[in-house]
Write an enzyme that holds these catalytic residues in place. Structure first.
Site, PDB file in Angstrom:
ATOM      1  N   ASP A  39     -70.764 -50.447  -1.987  1.00 49.98           N
ATOM      2  CA  ASP A  39     -70.136 -51.188  -3.076  1.00 49.98           C
ATOM      3  C   ASP A  39     -71.220 -52.078  -3.676  1.00 49.98           C
ATOM      4  O   ASP A  39     -71.771 -52.944  -2.973  1.00 49.98           O
ATOM      5  CB  ASP A  39     -68.971 -52.022  -2.520  1.00 49.98           C
ATOM      6  CG  ASP A  39     -68.214 -52.762  -3.619  1.00 49.98           C
ATOM      7  OD1 ASP A  39     -68.844 -53.129  -4.643  1.00 49.98           O
ATOM      8  OD2 ASP A  39     -67.002 -52.969  -3.448  1.00 49.98           O
ATOM      9  N   ILE A  40     -71.536 -51.879  -4.942  1.00 52.26           N
ATOM     10  CA  ILE A  40     -72.690 -52.605  -5.487  1.00 52.26           C
ATOM     11  C   ILE A  40     -72.425 -54.093  -5.675  1.00 52.26           C
ATOM     12  O   ILE A  40     -73.350 -54.840  -5.989  1.00 52.26           O
ATOM     13  CB  ILE A  40     -73.227 -51.966  -6.794  1.00 52.26           C
ATOM     14  CG1 ILE A  40     -72.215 -52.049  -7.941  1.00 52.26           C
ATOM     15  CG2 ILE A  40     -73.714 -50.547  -6.559  1.00 52.26           C
ATOM     16  CD1 ILE A  40     -72.844 -51.778  -9.313  1.00 52.26           C
ATOM     17  N   TYR A  52     -65.916 -54.851 -21.987  1.00 51.35           N
ATOM     18  CA  TYR A  52     -66.774 -53.890 -21.284  1.00 51.35           C
ATOM     19  C   TYR A  52     -68.212 -53.977 -21.807  1.00 51.35           C
ATOM     20  O   TYR A  52     -69.171 -54.040 -21.036  1.00 51.35           O
ATOM     21  CB  TYR A  52     -66.201 -52.494 -21.488  1.00 51.35           C
ATOM     22  CG  TYR A  52     -67.100 -51.337 -21.108  1.00 51.35           C
ATOM     23  CD1 TYR A  52     -67.255 -50.935 -19.780  1.00 51.35           C
ATOM     24  CD2 TYR A  52     -67.781 -50.613 -22.097  1.00 51.35           C
ATOM     25  CE1 TYR A  52     -68.064 -49.854 -19.453  1.00 51.35           C
ATOM     26  CE2 TYR A  52     -68.589 -49.537 -21.773  1.00 51.35           C
ATOM     27  CZ  TYR A  52     -68.726 -49.156 -20.451  1.00 51.35           C
ATOM     28  OH  TYR A  52     -69.536 -48.092 -20.130  1.00 51.35           O
ATOM     29  N   MET A  96     -68.782 -39.136 -12.507  1.00 53.75           N
ATOM     30  CA  MET A  96     -69.139 -37.955 -13.315  1.00 53.75           C
ATOM     31  C   MET A  96     -70.654 -37.786 -13.393  1.00 53.75           C
ATOM     32  O   MET A  96     -71.183 -36.714 -13.080  1.00 53.75           O
ATOM     33  CB  MET A  96     -68.555 -38.104 -14.730  1.00 53.75           C
ATOM     34  CG  MET A  96     -69.007 -37.014 -15.686  1.00 53.75           C
ATOM     35  SD  MET A  96     -68.058 -36.922 -17.216  1.00 53.75           S
ATOM     36  CE  MET A  96     -68.259 -38.542 -17.897  1.00 53.75           C
TER      37      MET A  96
END
Ligand SMILES: NC(=O)c1ccc[n+]([C@@H]2O[C@H](COP(=O)([O-])OP(=O)(O)OC[C@H]3O[C@@H](n4cnc5c(N)ncnc54)[C@H](OP(=O)(O)O)[C@@H]3O)[C@@H](O)[C@H]2O)c1
Length: 282
Positions: free
Chosen positions: A37-38, A121, A11
Site C-alpha cells: 500500500d503506497i 483528482y 490496468m
C-alpha cells in the site's frame, strides 16, 4: 535492473509486468495494492531500498469519487507519491494525467505547459507530480487509457454493442485514446534510456498521436469489431452530468521524446487496430 512496479494489479500495472516479462527482465517485483500500500511510508521506503527502477502505476483513479473524498484521493496521489519520490529520486517513473491541465487549450499541451487542474483528482495528481519533479524523478502523463485489463471505454463499448441497438456517446471532449500496453512499453523504454544517460528527468507525455472524441473512438471500436458505426450516436456531456468536471481538450504534445531514442507513440487509430486484435471478446 531490479524493478518495483507499484499498482501492479491495475490496468497499466499488469501491462507493465507483461512487457517486462516479454523482455526477459528478471528481478521484477510486481507489487499489487495487497503487497504494498503506497500510503504505508515505512513499507514504501523498505521496498524502494533494494531496486534500480520504480514505476508507480498505483493511484486513486475514481475521478468522480475524488470530488467528495479529496483528502483520501490526495493521500494516494499526492502525499504517498511524495514519500516515493523522496525515497527513489531519479529512479522513480511516475504515471500522471492530462487532468493536471484545464482543457481550455486549442493546441496540444507541451510538457512545460502550466498545470491548472479543474477537479479534485487533478489537484491530487498535480501534488504528486510536483513532488516527483522536485526530487529529480520522471513524470509520464497519459490520458484516455484502454487495454485488456480492468474496466475501460473500449471494453465497455464492445459490451454495449452486444446489449443495445444504439449507443449515445459524448462528442464534445477531445483526447488521444491510448493503449495501456503500448504505454507500458514506452515507460520501460524510457527507464532504459534514462539508465543509458539519454533521457533527463522531468515530464514526458505518454499518449497516442492524433485526437478524437469519445464518439469518434466508439465509432472506430465498432468499425474494428465489424459492426455498423452508425449505431453510435453523438451526444453532449450535459446529458451525462457527473460530479467531477472534465477537461474538454486533453491533447498532449510529445516534443520531449526527441533525443531520447524512445519513439513517441503512434497515431491512436492505428494503435486501436493493433490493440483490438489482442482484446478478448466482451
Ligand atoms: N485510466 C486512464 O485513462 C488514465 C488516464 C490518465 C492517467 N492515468 C493514471 O495511470 C495510472 C494507472 O491507472 P490505471 O488506469 O491502470 O488505473 P487502475 O486500473 O485503477 O489501477 C490503479 C491501481 O492502483 C491501485 N491502488 C490504489 N490505491 C493504492 C494504494 N494506496 N497503494 C497501492 N496501490 C493502490 C489500485 O488497486 P485497487 O484496484 O485495489 O484499488 C489499482 O490496482 C494512475 O496513476 C492513473 O492516475 C490513467
Amino acid at each position: 535492473m531490479r524493478w518495483l512496479i507499484t499498482g501492479a494489479g491495475g490496468m497499466l500495472g499488469q501491462d507493465l509486468c507483461t512487457v517486462l516479462a516479454e523482455a526477459g527482465a528478471d528481478g521484477v517485483l510486481p507489487a499489487t495494492r495487497a503487497a504494498l500500500d503506497i500510503t504505508d511510508a515505512a513499507a514504501v521506503r523498505a521496498a524502494v531500498a533494494g531496486v534500480d527502477v520504480v514505476v508507480n502505476a498505483a493511484g486513486w483513479t475514481d475521478v468522480d469519487g475524488a470530488e467528495a473524498a479529496e483528502d483520501a484521493a490526495t493521500a494516494v496521489n499526492g502525499h504517498a507519491v511524495r514519500v516515493l519520490a523522496e525515497a527513489a529520486g531519479a529512479r522513480l517513473f511516475h504515471i500522471s494525467t492530462d487532468y493536471v491541465f484545464d482543457g481550455t487549450a486549442t493546441a496540444p499541451y507541451p510538457e512545460d505547459a502550466e498545470p491548472a487542474p479543474i477537479n479534485a483528482y487533478g489537484r491530487g495528481k498535480l501534488a504528486g507530480e510536483e513532488a516527483v519533479l522536485a526530487n529529480g524523478g520522471y513524470v509520464v502523463r497519459t490520458a484516455w487509457l484502454y487495454g485488456v485489463h480492468g474496466r475501460n471505454f473500449v471494453r465497455t463499448m464492445l459490451r454495449l454493442a452486444g446489449e443495445r441497438e444504439s449507443v449515445d456517446v459524448v462528442a464534445d471532449q477531445e483526447g488521444p485514446p491510448t493503449w495501456s500496453y503500448a504505454l507500458a512499453g514506452q515507460v520501460v523504454a524510457l527507464a532504459g534510456a534514462a539508465a543509458a544517460g539519454r533521457a533527463a528527468p522531468g515530464a514526458y507525455h505518454g499518449t497516442a498521436a492524433g485526437q478524437t472524441s469519445w464518439y469518434g473512438l466508439a465509432r472506430a471500436v465498432f468499425a474494428e469489431a465489424g459492426l455498423d458505426p452508425a449505431r453510435v450516436r453523438p451526444t453532449t456531456s450535459d446529458r451525462f452530468p457527473r460530479p467531477a468536471p472534465r477537461p474538454t481538450y486533453s491533447v498532449l504534445g510529445h516534443e520531449r521524446w526527441s533525443g531520447t531514442g524512445v519513439p513517441a507513440l503512434p497515431h491512436w487509430r492505428t494503435m486501436l487496430t493493433t490493440a483490438m486484435a489482442s482484446l478478448p471478446a466482451p
